[in-house]
Design a protein around this motif. Structure first.
Motif, PDB file in Angstrom:
ATOM      1  N   GLN A 140       0.828  -1.210   0.000  1.00 24.11           N
ATOM      2  CA  GLN A 140       0.000   0.000   0.000  1.00 24.11           C
ATOM      3  C   GLN A 140       0.869   1.269   0.000  1.00 24.11           C
ATOM      4  O   GLN A 140       0.534   2.272  -0.625  1.00 24.11           O
ATOM      5  N   PHE A 141       2.004   1.193   0.694  1.00 23.97           N
ATOM      6  CA  PHE A 141       2.958   2.310   0.700  1.00 23.97           C
ATOM      7  C   PHE A 141       3.466   2.578  -0.713  1.00 23.97           C
ATOM      8  O   PHE A 141       3.512   3.729  -1.157  1.00 23.97           O
ATOM      9  N   MET A 142       3.840   1.523  -1.423  1.00 23.05           N
ATOM     10  CA  MET A 142       4.367   1.684  -2.783  1.00 23.05           C
ATOM     11  C   MET A 142       3.314   2.298  -3.707  1.00 23.05           C
ATOM     12  O   MET A 142       3.636   3.129  -4.548  1.00 23.05           O
ATOM     13  N   LYS A 143       2.069   1.907  -3.527  1.00 26.06           N
ATOM     14  CA  LYS A 143       0.985   2.520  -4.313  1.00 26.06           C
ATOM     15  C   LYS A 143       0.891   4.011  -4.005  1.00 26.06           C
ATOM     16  O   LYS A 143       0.736   4.833  -4.901  1.00 26.06           O
ATOM     17  N   ALA A 144       0.971   4.351  -2.727  1.00 29.71           N
ATOM     18  CA  ALA A 144       0.819   5.744  -2.306  1.00 29.71           C
ATOM     19  C   ALA A 144       1.963   6.618  -2.803  1.00 29.71           C
ATOM     20  O   ALA A 144       1.735   7.733  -3.267  1.00 29.71           O
ATOM     21  N   ILE A 145       3.189   6.120  -2.738  1.00 30.39           N
ATOM     22  CA  ILE A 145       4.291   6.971  -3.203  1.00 30.39           C
ATOM     23  C   ILE A 145       4.295   7.084  -4.715  1.00 30.39           C
ATOM     24  O   ILE A 145       4.758   8.076  -5.251  1.00 30.39           O
ATOM     25  N   GLY A 146       3.738   6.091  -5.398  1.00 25.89           N
ATOM     26  CA  GLY A 146       3.620   6.189  -6.849  1.00 25.89           C
ATOM     27  C   GLY A 146       2.686   7.312  -7.252  1.00 25.89           C
ATOM     28  O   GLY A 146       2.882   7.965  -8.271  1.00 25.89           O
ATOM     29  N   LYS A 147       1.678   7.576  -6.430  1.00 23.67           N
ATOM     30  CA  LYS A 147       0.691   8.617  -6.732  1.00 23.67           C
ATOM     31  C   LYS A 147       1.121   9.984  -6.213  1.00 23.67           C
ATOM     32  O   LYS A 147       0.990  10.981  -6.895  1.00 23.67           O
ATOM     33  N   ASP A 148       1.576  10.015  -4.967  1.00 25.62           N
ATOM     34  CA  ASP A 148       1.681  11.294  -4.274  1.00 25.62           C
ATOM     35  C   ASP A 148       3.068  11.714  -3.801  1.00 25.62           C
ATOM     36  O   ASP A 148       3.235  12.866  -3.424  1.00 25.62           O
ATOM     37  N   ALA A 149       4.024  10.840  -3.740  1.00 28.34           N
ATOM     38  CA  ALA A 149       5.245  11.172  -3.007  1.00 28.34           C
ATOM     39  C   ALA A 149       6.510  10.819  -3.781  1.00 28.34           C
ATOM     40  O   ALA A 149       7.004   9.708  -3.691  1.00 28.34           O
ATOM     41  N   SER A 150       7.018  11.769  -4.496  1.00 25.79           N
ATOM     42  CA  SER A 150       8.231  11.522  -5.264  1.00 25.79           C
ATOM     43  C   SER A 150       9.464  11.398  -4.375  1.00 25.79           C
ATOM     44  O   SER A 150      10.477  10.869  -4.797  1.00 25.79           O
ATOM     45  N   ASP A 151       9.388  11.876  -3.117  1.00 25.42           N
ATOM     46  CA  ASP A 151      10.537  11.800  -2.216  1.00 25.42           C
ATOM     47  C   ASP A 151      10.570  10.507  -1.407  1.00 25.42           C
ATOM     48  O   ASP A 151      11.460  10.305  -0.591  1.00 25.42           O
ATOM     49  N   GLY A 152       9.602   9.617  -1.623  1.00 25.76           N
ATOM     50  CA  GLY A 152       9.589   8.347  -0.906  1.00 25.76           C
ATOM     51  C   GLY A 152       9.102   8.452   0.525  1.00 25.76           C
ATOM     52  O   GLY A 152       9.292   7.542   1.322  1.00 25.76           O
ATOM     53  N   LYS A 153       8.460   9.560   0.865  1.00 26.87           N
ATOM     54  CA  LYS A 153       7.943   9.762   2.217  1.00 26.87           C
ATOM     55  C   LYS A 153       6.485  10.157   2.131  1.00 26.87           C
ATOM     56  O   LYS A 153       6.042  10.733   1.147  1.00 26.87           O
ATOM     57  N   LEU A 154       5.750   9.838   3.192  1.00 26.71           N
ATOM     58  CA  LEU A 154       4.325  10.141   3.235  1.00 26.71           C
ATOM     59  C   LEU A 154       3.995  10.979   4.458  1.00 26.71           C
ATOM     60  O   LEU A 154       4.649  10.861   5.501  1.00 26.71           O
ATOM     61  N   SER A 155       2.956  11.778   4.328  1.00 28.33           N
ATOM     62  CA  SER A 155       2.467  12.592   5.438  1.00 28.33           C
ATOM     63  C   SER A 155       1.663  11.719   6.403  1.00 28.33           C
ATOM     64  O   SER A 155       1.346  10.563   6.108  1.00 28.33           O
ATOM     65  N   ARG A 156       1.276  12.295   7.502  1.00 26.69           N
ATOM     66  CA  ARG A 156       0.463  11.601   8.504  1.00 26.69           C
ATOM     67  C   ARG A 156      -0.839  11.093   7.882  1.00 26.69           C
ATOM     68  O   ARG A 156      -1.223   9.946   8.075  1.00 26.69           O
ATOM     69  N   ASP A 157      -1.525  11.947   7.140  1.00 28.52           N
ATOM     70  CA  ASP A 157      -2.792  11.538   6.512  1.00 28.52           C
ATOM     71  C   ASP A 157      -2.580  10.432   5.482  1.00 28.52           C
ATOM     72  O   ASP A 157      -3.380   9.498   5.391  1.00 28.52           O
ATOM     73  N   GLN A 158      -1.514  10.540   4.714  1.00 23.78           N
ATOM     74  CA  GLN A 158      -1.222   9.502   3.722  1.00 23.78           C
ATOM     75  C   GLN A 158      -0.932   8.171   4.395  1.00 23.78           C
ATOM     76  O   GLN A 158      -1.379   7.120   3.934  1.00 23.78           O
ATOM     77  N   TRP A 159      -0.179   8.198   5.508  1.00 24.45           N
ATOM     78  CA  TRP A 159       0.101   6.959   6.246  1.00 24.45           C
ATOM     79  C   TRP A 159      -1.178   6.361   6.816  1.00 24.45           C
ATOM     80  O   TRP A 159      -1.351   5.145   6.818  1.00 24.45           O
ATOM     81  N   THR A 160      -2.061   7.206   7.292  1.00 24.55           N
ATOM     82  CA  THR A 160      -3.347   6.716   7.803  1.00 24.55           C
ATOM     83  C   THR A 160      -4.079   5.974   6.700  1.00 24.55           C
ATOM     84  O   THR A 160      -4.579   4.859   6.910  1.00 24.55           O
ATOM     85  N   ASN A 161      -4.113   6.539   5.509  1.00 31.01           N
ATOM     86  CA  ASN A 161      -4.768   5.894   4.367  1.00 31.01           C
ATOM     87  C   ASN A 161      -4.094   4.581   3.987  1.00 31.01           C
ATOM     88  O   ASN A 161      -4.767   3.612   3.631  1.00 31.01           O
TER      89      ASN A 161
END
Length: 168
Positions: free
Chosen positions: A22-43
């Motif tokens: 799920q992390f890999m899906k999220a960074i593919g969409k939203d995070a070019s730096d390989g890190k996610l925000s609090r809300d993104q991690w919740t998702n």
């Protein structure tokens, strides 16, 4: 090891794999730096089927010093990040700093001038050593310069990535 403990380890491994997926899906969409925000991690955790996701995310974010309020997979999972592993590799004497000599031992492809330039730019304390934060700043700058590509280098040669020692 008992069947119960082996089964629990298998369950934990499956959870971690699903979180990673799920992390890999999220960074593919939203995070070019390989890190996610609090809300993104919740998702990510909700998508991975982890209960109490909001509480888990808040705990992870509260226990870490954050840069830009974002966490990588390793940081979120409480594992050593790539930057931490590289810093420890370079910090030969384990004093919490990387000296020019230690840096040169690992980055043999860089000359003395390139290393001096990198330290001049990123050694904010002026002690000819890089602490972990300064080291991360340098590595992140290299990553950002590399991602910007050659258009930055050709548009403004005085600001090209060739001046950032690790990009060589």
């Amino acid at each position: 090891m008992s069947w119960f403990l082996m089964n629990r380890k298998g369950e934990e491994r499956k959870k971690k794999e699903e979180i990673k997926k799920q992390f890999m899906k999220a960074i593919g969409k939203d995070a070019s730096d390989g890190k996610l925000s609090r809300d993104q991690w919740t998702n990510v955790l909700i998508a991975a089927g982890i209960h109490n996701s909001t509480e888990e995310v808040h705990k992870s974010f509260e226990t870490r010093v954050l840069e830009n309020g974002r966490l990588s997979f390793e940081e979120f999972m409480g594992e050593e990040s790539r930057a931490e592993r590289l810093f420890k590799l370079m910090d030969k004497d384990g004093d919490g700093f990387v000296t020019k000599t230690e840096f040169r031992e690992v980055c043999k492809n860089l000359n003395r001038e390139q290393i001096d330039l990198a330290f001049k730019k990123f050694d904010q304390t002026g002690n000819d050593k890089l602490n972990f934060r300064e080291f991360c700043d340098m590595m992140n700058k290299r990553t950002n310069s590399t991602k910007k590509g050659s258009e930055t280098a050709t548009a403004n040669p005085s600001n090209s990535s060739s001046h950032h020692a690790p990009a060589q």
